[in-house]
Design an enzyme around this catalytic site. Structure first.
Site, PDB file in Angstrom:
ATOM      1  N   HIS A  18     -16.212 -28.871 -15.703  1.00 59.03           N
ATOM      2  CA  HIS A  18     -15.228 -29.879 -15.300  1.00 59.03           C
ATOM      3  C   HIS A  18     -15.628 -30.437 -13.950  1.00 59.03           C
ATOM      4  O   HIS A  18     -15.262 -29.914 -12.897  1.00 59.03           O
ATOM      5  CB  HIS A  18     -13.852 -29.216 -15.238  1.00 59.03           C
ATOM      6  CG  HIS A  18     -12.725 -30.164 -15.006  1.00 59.03           C
ATOM      7  ND1 HIS A  18     -12.578 -31.350 -15.677  1.00 59.03           N
ATOM      8  CD2 HIS A  18     -11.657 -30.090 -14.166  1.00 59.03           C
ATOM      9  CE1 HIS A  18     -11.479 -31.960 -15.281  1.00 59.03           C
ATOM     10  NE2 HIS A  18     -10.914 -31.219 -14.351  1.00 59.03           N
TER      11      HIS A  18
ATOM     12  N   ASP B 115     -17.462 -31.650 -20.577  1.00 59.25           N
ATOM     13  CA  ASP B 115     -16.228 -31.425 -19.811  1.00 59.25           C
ATOM     14  C   ASP B 115     -15.086 -31.091 -20.772  1.00 59.25           C
ATOM     15  O   ASP B 115     -14.764 -31.867 -21.668  1.00 59.25           O
ATOM     16  CB  ASP B 115     -15.890 -32.684 -19.010  1.00 59.25           C
ATOM     17  CG  ASP B 115     -14.801 -32.456 -17.970  1.00 59.25           C
ATOM     18  OD1 ASP B 115     -13.815 -31.757 -18.271  1.00 59.25           O
ATOM     19  OD2 ASP B 115     -14.934 -32.997 -16.859  1.00 59.25           O
TER      20      ASP B 115
ATOM     21  N   SER C  38     -10.888 -35.181 -11.442  1.00 58.15           N
ATOM     22  CA  SER C  38      -9.884 -34.938 -12.482  1.00 58.15           C
ATOM     23  C   SER C  38      -8.674 -35.852 -12.273  1.00 58.15           C
ATOM     24  O   SER C  38      -8.811 -37.069 -12.278  1.00 58.15           O
ATOM     25  CB  SER C  38      -9.513 -33.458 -12.489  1.00 58.15           C
ATOM     26  OG  SER C  38      -8.835 -33.114 -13.668  1.00 58.15           O
TER      27      SER C  38
END
Length: 529
Positions: free
Chosen positions: A499, A469, A250
């Site tokens: 995610h 995602d 991320s």
């Protein structure tokens, strides 16, 4: 609450763990105590400290030898009051870094580290550094809890993570007291419908920034991602690694991309999973996430046997009812519309948490109570049962606003609402208003509109994108691979939900493991279904 670039530790991916154990930033800080015997620093026994190494970046002055010759004093980690020890295999240390890299011999910050040594010392490759995202997530707290899925990598790598500057045990930014946090969550409408609600929304945003300046003003200009990348290179040096081996999730992909741009010839085996779009500015990120969370919600509704359009409209109507009349809970606190949106966002991060969303929506729609959605919102917001909040949201805002020069006005945010509502009736209005509320009247200017991630001369970097995602939509992975440059960015596609893919998709996991352990680079465009 802001969804933008927030991972809430994507590496921990098991059912209810996503809703509790993953929310670690700020509540699992580790101190250290002396080991009963000598420590190991990760270098061969006959190695000497790394000499001064300016790296590759012309924007990073040569650092004094007092910093580059540090050798971490690894000690047994101990848990804070009420926390859990990471276990006997883990060691904690700290590294000093310049507060301001323009004055490398000036004030310093202490960056907290945690490490578990490679099991096969004879075949040890080096250190593998992790960043689990946020920005603002504590790697020191997260890595021990996520380490089970890195056992294969731990055979030949020391597993190492850190709290970036301004985060948790590394001089955490703090902007509000728990009481002030609670008041804001109770009273501020994040999707304002009236002039009075708009005024309160922007007044709260300005108050948050002022609180950060009062409590952490000296640090705020220096917590941006480019400085965190320079810290990462100094950590590499003091660990004794010629090149950086790195796994980022991320926001950790933005940090990894920034590092590759600043230090391309120091890039070792690097994987970026759940990728932040490096071409998007603040409004672009909000638009991407509006699409991403709506896509994930529709996939969830399809899995539940519901029509995505009518299901989304039904949830939007539920939120409108809650906006007019907040739902009661057993705790005596009310579930507001803003908290309800947060509660819906949380389980969309992992397909294994979809049943929790079903239970929460069924309770709100059928029983007229908000206990489950409030529980989910509290987990996302870092609130424990005693009403204490972690500081990840403080660090996240400070880092994001130090990075982004984008400062949309209230009028610009208001004008985005119809477009964003068209993209998602559930999440659109919140993310549209968020564009202006996030860095409103922030005391520090942002560094750039979009980060630089081109890395000519770097080795291959695996860029992993997941088609479902919600927080970092798949399209950003292709853009990151392109921005890194031909022969550098290698795209791996995971056809799935959630995610982040490593640890949840066997094909992705084995591809990444083969790259880290054996140097096997997959074909650009490889797809895992």
């Amino acid at each position: 609450m802001r969804a933008h670039r927030r991972t809430r530790q994507a590496a921990v991916r098991t059912g209810a763990a996503l809703l509790s154990a993953v929310l670690l930033a700020g509540c699992g800080l580790l101190s250290s105590e002396p080991e009963p015997s000598g420590t190991a620093d990760g270098r061969p026994a006959d190695a000497s400290p790394t000499p001064t190494d300016p790296g590759d970046s012309p924007t990073t002055p040569r650092l004094p030898s007092a910093l580059t010759s540090q050798r971490p004093d690894w000690k047994r980690c101990t848990a804070p009051p009420g926390g859990n020890s990471p276990g006997s295999d883990w060691r904690c240390a700290s590294v000093d870094v310049p507060l301001d890299y323009a004055e490398p011999a000036g004030k310093t910050l202490s960056i907290a580290l945690i490490r578990k040594e490679a099991r096969d010392r004879g075949r040890r490759i080096g250190s593998l550094l992790f960043n689990f995202g946020g920005p603002g997530g504590s790697g020191v707290a997260t890595l021990p809890r996520a380490a089970g899925q890195y056992e294969k990598l731990n055979s030949r790598y020391d597993l190492v993570s850190f709290d970036p500057r301004g985060v948790a045990a590394s001089s955490a930014v703090r902007c509000r007291s728990d009481k002030e946090q609670e008041h804001a969550h109770r009273t501020v409408d994040l999707t304002p419908d009236t002039a009075a609600e708009e005024a309160a929304f922007f007044a709260d945003a300005a108050d948050f920034g002022a609180g950060c300046e009062r409590r952490s003003g000296e640090l705020l200009p220096h917590v941006g991602t480019s400085n965190a990348a320079r810290d990462l290179d100094l950590i590499r040096q003091v660990l004794g690694d010629d090149k950086l081996s790195y796994l980022g999730f991320s926001y950790g992909t933005e940090l990894g991309g920034t590092y590759a741009h600043l230090f391309p010839h120091r890039v070792g085996r690097t994987v970026l999973d759940a990728v932040v779009d490096p071409t998007a500015d603040g409004i672009g990120h909000a638009r991407n996430q509006t699409v991403g969370f709506q896509r994930a919600l529709e996939n969830y509704l399809k899995d539940r046997g519901q029509d995505p359009r009518t299901g989304s409209e039904r949830i939007a109507r539920l939120l409108a009812r809650i906006d007019r009349n907040p739902l009661p809970t057993a705790s005596g606190r009310e579930l507001t519309e803003s908290l309800a949106i947060t509660g819906i966002v949380t389980p969309l991060y992992s397909e294994s948490s979809w049943p929790a969303l079903t239970a929460a929506l069924d309770e709100a729609e059928n029983s007229g109570t908000g206990d489950e959605l409030l529980r989910l919102a509290d987990s996302y917001n870092g609130r424990d049962a005693q009403g204490r909040y972690d500081t990840q949201s403080h660090s996240q805002r400070a880092i994001s606003c130090a990075d982004s020069a984008s400062r949309p006005t209230p009028d610009e945010a208001r004008a985005l609402v119809p477009e964003f509502r068209g993209l998602s009736p559930v999440f659109g209005p919140f993310l549209a208003w968020d564009t202006a509320g996030w860095c409103a009247q922030w005391p520090v200017d942002g560094e750039h509109e979009t980060p630089e991630t081109s890395a000519p001369g770097a080795g291959p970097i695996l860029v992993v994108g997941t088609t479902g995602d919600p927080a970092t939509p798949y399209e950003g992975a292709r853009r990151m691979a392109d921005e890194l440059g031909r022969g550098v960015g290698v795209l791996v596609t995971n056809k799935g939900e959630g995610h982040g893919a490593y640890g949840s998709n066997d094909c992705v996991t084995s591809t990444v493991d083969a790259y880290f352990l054996d140097g096997k680079v997959p074909a650009d465009g490889k797809t895992c279904g």
